[in-house]
Scaffold this motif. Structure first.
Motif, mmCIF file in Angstrom:
data_model
loop_
_atom_site.group_PDB
_atom_site.id
_atom_site.type_symbol
_atom_site.label_atom_id
_atom_site.label_comp_id
_atom_site.label_asym_id
_atom_site.label_seq_id
_atom_site.Cartn_x
_atom_site.Cartn_y
_atom_site.Cartn_z
ATOM 1 N N ASP A 172 0.820 -1.205 0.000
ATOM 2 C CA ASP A 172 0.000 0.000 0.000
ATOM 3 C C ASP A 172 0.855 1.257 0.000
ATOM 4 O O ASP A 172 0.502 2.269 -0.618
ATOM 5 C CB ASP A 172 -0.927 0.018 1.220
ATOM 6 N N LEU A 173 1.982 1.200 0.722
ATOM 7 C CA LEU A 173 2.871 2.361 0.753
ATOM 8 C C LEU A 173 3.437 2.644 -0.633
ATOM 9 O O LEU A 173 3.562 3.797 -1.044
ATOM 10 C CB LEU A 173 4.001 2.137 1.754
ATOM 11 N N VAL A 174 3.789 1.576 -1.372
ATOM 12 C CA VAL A 174 4.284 1.750 -2.739
ATOM 13 C C VAL A 174 3.174 2.307 -3.622
ATOM 14 O O VAL A 174 3.375 3.247 -4.394
ATOM 15 C CB VAL A 174 4.805 0.400 -3.296
ATOM 16 N N ALA A 175 1.974 1.718 -3.480
ATOM 17 C CA ALA A 175 0.835 2.186 -4.274
ATOM 18 C C ALA A 175 0.453 3.612 -3.914
ATOM 19 O O ALA A 175 -0.106 4.343 -4.734
ATOM 20 C CB ALA A 175 -0.366 1.259 -4.068
ATOM 21 N N GLY A 176 0.753 3.997 -2.685
ATOM 22 C CA GLY A 176 0.384 5.332 -2.231
ATOM 23 C C GLY A 176 1.356 6.412 -2.629
ATOM 24 O O GLY A 176 1.157 7.580 -2.273
ATOM 25 N N GLY A 177 2.408 6.062 -3.368
ATOM 26 C CA GLY A 177 3.398 7.055 -3.746
ATOM 27 C C GLY A 177 2.816 8.211 -4.534
ATOM 28 O O GLY A 177 3.050 9.385 -4.224
ATOM 29 N N LYS A 178 2.008 7.917 -5.549
ATOM 30 C CA LYS A 178 1.425 8.975 -6.376
ATOM 31 C C LYS A 178 0.397 9.792 -5.590
ATOM 32 O O LYS A 178 0.474 11.030 -5.596
ATOM 33 C CB LYS A 178 0.795 8.369 -7.623
ATOM 34 N N PRO A 179 -0.575 9.148 -4.904
ATOM 35 C CA PRO A 179 -1.502 9.953 -4.086
ATOM 36 C C PRO A 179 -0.788 10.782 -3.036
ATOM 37 O O PRO A 179 -1.196 11.917 -2.755
ATOM 38 C CB PRO A 179 -2.411 8.892 -3.435
ATOM 39 N N GLY A 201 -15.833 18.258 7.706
ATOM 40 C CA GLY A 201 -15.271 17.140 6.951
ATOM 41 C C GLY A 201 -16.291 16.060 6.642
ATOM 42 O O GLY A 201 -16.412 15.601 5.497
ATOM 43 N N GLY A 202 -17.050 15.642 7.660
ATOM 44 C CA GLY A 202 -18.036 14.587 7.467
ATOM 45 C C GLY A 202 -19.111 14.954 6.459
ATOM 46 O O GLY A 202 -19.392 14.187 5.527
ATOM 47 N N PRO A 203 -19.753 16.121 6.601
ATOM 48 C CA PRO A 203 -20.766 16.507 5.613
ATOM 49 C C PRO A 203 -20.233 16.610 4.183
ATOM 50 O O PRO A 203 -20.935 16.251 3.233
ATOM 51 C CB PRO A 203 -21.229 17.877 6.123
ATOM 52 N N ILE A 204 -19.007 17.081 4.009
ATOM 53 C CA ILE A 204 -18.430 17.151 2.655
ATOM 54 C C ILE A 204 -18.356 15.761 2.051
ATOM 55 O O ILE A 204 -18.799 15.522 0.919
ATOM 56 C CB ILE A 204 -17.031 17.803 2.695
ATOM 57 N N ALA A 205 -17.785 14.806 2.791
ATOM 58 C CA ALA A 205 -17.640 13.453 2.275
ATOM 59 C C ALA A 205 -18.995 12.786 2.069
ATOM 60 O O ALA A 205 -19.206 12.061 1.092
ATOM 61 C CB ALA A 205 -16.781 12.620 3.221
ATOM 62 N N GLY A 263 -11.338 11.326 -7.801
ATOM 63 C CA GLY A 263 -12.783 11.428 -7.876
ATOM 64 C C GLY A 263 -13.542 10.198 -7.430
ATOM 65 O O GLY A 263 -14.749 10.090 -7.684
ATOM 66 N N GLY A 264 -12.888 9.258 -6.748
ATOM 67 C CA GLY A 264 -13.553 8.043 -6.283
ATOM 68 C C GLY A 264 -13.818 8.061 -4.788
ATOM 69 O O GLY A 264 -13.765 9.117 -4.142
ATOM 70 N N TYR A 265 -14.096 6.864 -4.265
ATOM 71 C CA TYR A 265 -14.440 6.771 -2.842
ATOM 72 C C TYR A 265 -13.279 7.207 -1.963
ATOM 73 O O TYR A 265 -13.475 7.936 -0.984
ATOM 74 C CB TYR A 265 -14.849 5.335 -2.504
ATOM 75 N N ARG A 266 -12.062 6.773 -2.294
ATOM 76 C CA ARG A 266 -10.903 7.176 -1.491
ATOM 77 C C ARG A 266 -10.730 8.687 -1.504
ATOM 78 O O ARG A 266 -10.385 9.294 -0.480
ATOM 79 C CB ARG A 266 -9.628 6.504 -2.014
ATOM 80 N N ALA A 267 -10.995 9.319 -2.636
ATOM 81 C CA ALA A 267 -10.894 10.779 -2.719
ATOM 82 C C ALA A 267 -11.920 11.440 -1.808
ATOM 83 O O ALA A 267 -11.640 12.473 -1.190
ATOM 84 C CB ALA A 267 -11.102 11.230 -4.162
ATOM 85 N N ALA A 268 -13.109 10.833 -1.691
ATOM 86 C CA ALA A 268 -14.131 11.395 -0.794
ATOM 87 C C ALA A 268 -13.707 11.270 0.668
ATOM 88 O O ALA A 268 -13.918 12.184 1.472
ATOM 89 C CB ALA A 268 -15.465 10.683 -1.024
ATOM 90 N N SER A 321 -11.203 2.390 3.681
ATOM 91 C CA SER A 321 -10.296 3.010 2.720
ATOM 92 C C SER A 321 -8.917 3.066 3.360
ATOM 93 O O SER A 321 -8.448 4.135 3.785
ATOM 94 C CB SER A 321 -10.779 4.414 2.343
ATOM 95 N N PRO A 322 -8.231 1.915 3.464
ATOM 96 C CA PRO A 322 -6.980 1.836 4.236
ATOM 97 C C PRO A 322 -5.902 2.808 3.776
ATOM 98 O O PRO A 322 -5.203 3.387 4.601
ATOM 99 C CB PRO A 322 -6.533 0.384 4.031
ATOM 100 N N LEU A 323 -5.770 3.001 2.461
ATOM 101 C CA LEU A 323 -4.682 3.844 1.970
ATOM 102 C C LEU A 323 -4.850 5.300 2.416
ATOM 103 O O LEU A 323 -3.862 5.992 2.680
ATOM 104 C CB LEU A 323 -4.610 3.768 0.442
ATOM 105 N N ALA A 324 -6.085 5.746 2.535
ATOM 106 C CA ALA A 324 -6.323 7.120 2.978
ATOM 107 C C ALA A 324 -5.761 7.347 4.372
ATOM 108 O O ALA A 324 -5.256 8.434 4.677
ATOM 109 C CB ALA A 324 -7.827 7.419 2.960
ATOM 110 N N PHE A 325 -5.828 6.328 5.226
ATOM 111 C CA PHE A 325 -5.353 6.457 6.601
ATOM 112 C C PHE A 325 -3.828 6.401 6.694
ATOM 113 O O PHE A 325 -3.267 6.658 7.753
ATOM 114 C CB PHE A 325 -5.968 5.358 7.473
#
Length: 403
Positions: A89-96, A179-183, A338-343, A374-378
């Motif tokens: 996940d850390l490798v995948a998270g490089g771009k985000p 934050g919560g209402p936005i998501a 623009g997906g769930y992780r972005a929200a 959404s593990p990568l967001a955390f």
């Protein structure tokens, strides 16, 4: 009776637990709070802060909370976040991670532009704009207090510390609420769903009452606590080493890093051992640590400091809030895919840009408990907010103060 009433560390923790449970009770009674993903400790903590304000305004009693226990809970929480981090996940998270870092840098600059312009308009020195900007908002109370003497020396503004604390306090309150209402709006309006819905939550357990409760027993509890303690001990050692090198980092950052190493090494060296990472037990402990920390943070706010800065604070914070919401919806959400992780990251960024990292995580936790993991967001957001941002913020603030 007037004066300051000292609240011991043990009593502070006890009150924090009570405030958290009051927030749970209120959220259960008022479904719209859960519908808009308002975290339970935010509900209870803000109510408690109003009680503290009432004691000060009505009777002249100021409560002084010893927050040593709260600070340990922050270390415990981020250690749990680190244990959940997989190298893949850390490798995948490089771009985000890189995108979020750039967006954070843009936010720092924009907040200080708004802060400086607002300061000049309302008759403050231009350098005081950092206290209306990133020093107090993205930086939080600690950064505001640290930079206030520099601003005071450069400008002669004797109330710099009080100003920074007031901005940080109001920013934290707003961050916990937006934050919560936005998501929620992003997820519902676009019908977003998690990429991997079957994974365990990073923090907490799902809200759905019809789901079978996860199995948490004494063995899993002791196993997780032992692993957390080992990671924290290593984090203390790393923190001392970093400190001796002349670098200043909050204790929870080294603990986060050592926990990442411990979690991945444990899996690699003992593949057949019972899991610790991404288990319901670790998620529950993480939720407890975060919830109690946030409840104590909010209940100890000195809301009367806000009134002392008057119209200037109200107008500038309103502008900062409008910018943050617009930036999240129009720029960050799209830039993060623009997906769930972005929200989920939108909820976190709302808490982080105006408040603090724990507020951001609490916002994301409330969202994921309702909609899914959404593990990568955390992983991505704490690395930016707790590690990179302090350096970037310090550079920008120094440039403005020395201008």
């Amino acid at each position: 009776m007037t004066g300051t009433l000292e609240i011991s560390a043990f009593m502070t923790v006890t009150l924090g637990l009570a405030v958290y449970l009051i927030g749970v009770r209120i959220n259960d009674r008022l479904p719209f709070l859960e519908r808009f993903s308002i975290p339970e400790p935010v509900t209870g903590g803000l109510l408690a802060s109003l009680v503290v304000l009432g004691l000060y305004a009505g009777f002249g009693i100021e409560l002084d909370f010893d927050l040593a226990g709260r600070d340990f809970l922050l270390v415990l929480f981020f250690t749990g976040i680190g244990l959940n981090a997989r190298l893949g996940d850390l490798v995948a998270g490089g771009k985000p991670l890189a995108i979020l870092l750039v967006l954070t840098l843009l936010t720092i600059v924009a907040q200080n532009v708004i802060g400086v312009l607002g300061a000049v308009i309302f008759g403050f020195p231009a350098q005081a704009g950092v206290l209306f900007g990133s020093a107090s908002l993205i930086g939080g109370h600690g950064t505001a207090i640290a930079w206030a003497p520099e601003v005071a020396q450069a400008t002669g503004l004797t109330s710099a510390t009080e100003l920074g604390v007031a901005v940080a306090t109001l920013g934290l309150v707003i961050a916990a609420l937006i934050g919560g209402p936005i998501a929620t709006w992003l997820v519902d309006s676009r019908q977003l769903t998690p990429n991997r819905p079957d994974e365990e939550l990073t923090v907490g357990i799902p809200n759905e009452a019809d789901e079978e409760p996860p199995r948490i027993d004494h063995k899993s509890l002791m196993r997780v606590l032992l692993t957390l303690n080992v990671a924290i001990l290593l984090g203390f050692a790393l923190h001392e080493t970093i400190d001796q090198m002349g670098l200043k980092l909050p204790l929870f950052v080294p603990c986060l890093l050592t926990a990442i190493a411990v979690g991945n090494l444990r899996t690699a060296l003992f593949p057949r051992a019972p899991r610790v990472s991404r288990t319901p037990t670790l998620a529950l402990i993480s939720e407890f640590a975060l919830g109690a920390f946030l409840a104590m943070s909010l209940m100890s706010l000195q809301l009367w400091t806000i009134a002392e800065t008057g119209l200037a604070l109200a107008v500038i914070i309103a502008l900062q809030t409008l910018f943050a919401v617009g930036f999240i919806l129009l720029v960050l959400f799209r830039a993060m895919g623009g997906g769930y992780r972005a929200a989920v990251l939108a909820a976190g960024f709302g808490g982080f840009a105006l408040g603090a990292t724990p507020t951001a995580i609490a916002n994301m936790t409330a969202v994921t408990k309702r909609y899914g993991p959404s593990p990568l967001a955390f992983i991505v957001l704490p690395l930016v907010s707790a590690f990179f941002v302090d350096i970037a913020n310090a550079v920008v603030i120094q440039m403005i103060v020395n201008f």
